[in-house]
Design an enzyme around this catalytic site. Structure first.
Site, mmCIF file in Angstrom:
data_model
loop_
_atom_site.group_PDB
_atom_site.id
_atom_site.type_symbol
_atom_site.label_atom_id
_atom_site.label_comp_id
_atom_site.label_asym_id
_atom_site.label_seq_id
_atom_site.Cartn_x
_atom_site.Cartn_y
_atom_site.Cartn_z
ATOM 1 N N GLY A 108 0.687 -1.438 0.324
ATOM 2 C CA GLY A 108 0.075 -0.011 -0.246
ATOM 3 C C GLY A 108 0.836 1.299 -0.224
ATOM 4 O O GLY A 108 0.392 2.497 0.265
ATOM 5 N N CYS A 109 2.070 1.122 0.029
ATOM 6 C CA CYS A 109 2.972 2.474 -0.452
ATOM 7 C C CYS A 109 3.331 2.023 -1.495
ATOM 8 O O CYS A 109 3.730 1.325 -2.143
ATOM 9 C CB CYS A 109 4.394 1.915 1.350
ATOM 10 S SG CYS A 109 4.006 2.207 1.997
ATOM 11 N N VAL A 110 3.626 3.941 -2.158
ATOM 12 C CA VAL A 110 3.807 4.200 -3.594
ATOM 13 C C VAL A 110 5.480 3.995 -3.363
ATOM 14 O O VAL A 110 5.359 4.896 -2.867
ATOM 15 C CB VAL A 110 2.796 4.939 -3.660
ATOM 16 C CG1 VAL A 110 2.809 5.290 -5.453
ATOM 17 C CG2 VAL A 110 1.309 4.415 -3.560
#
Length: 110
Positions: A108-110
């Site tokens: 979920g981290c870009v």
């Protein structure tokens, strides 16, 4: 890619995360932080060590919301908030702290 610490080379991915979790040692975190212009304080280490324990237990790096909540439970409300965590890790508490802790990039981290 790789990072060199005390004459030893550690493999990293293209974003600088350690390729092998078992390669991690505190000196690696210190070297990564130095590259970002950060000097690790006791507060940074609290979060890094927390993340390593969390990962050991759940086999996953927590996303920032989960991290904030879990830190609040363990270290107290004054530390379990995103303002505090962003002051320590301006590039994103989950992303940057996981990198220093030798963990994979949180989902979920870009």
């Amino acid at each position: 890619m790789a990072i060199e610490v005390n004459g030893k080379t550690y493999e990293t991915d293209e974003e600088g995360y350690l390729a092998n979790l078992n390669d991690w040692e505190p000196e690696v975190a210190t070297a990564m932080a130095k590259e970002d212009g950060t000097e690790l304080s006791e507060s940074h280490w609290e979060v890094i060590n927390f993340l390593r324990e969390y990962y050991e237990e759940y086999q996953i790096a927590p996303a920032v919301r989960v991290l904030t909540k879990a830190i609040g439970k363990k270290l107290g409300k004054d530390k379990g908030n995103s303002k505090y965590l962003y002051e320590l890790f301006p590039y994103g508490p989950a992303k940057q702290a996981c990198k220093y802790a030798g963990l994979p990039k949180p989902t979920g981290c870009v």
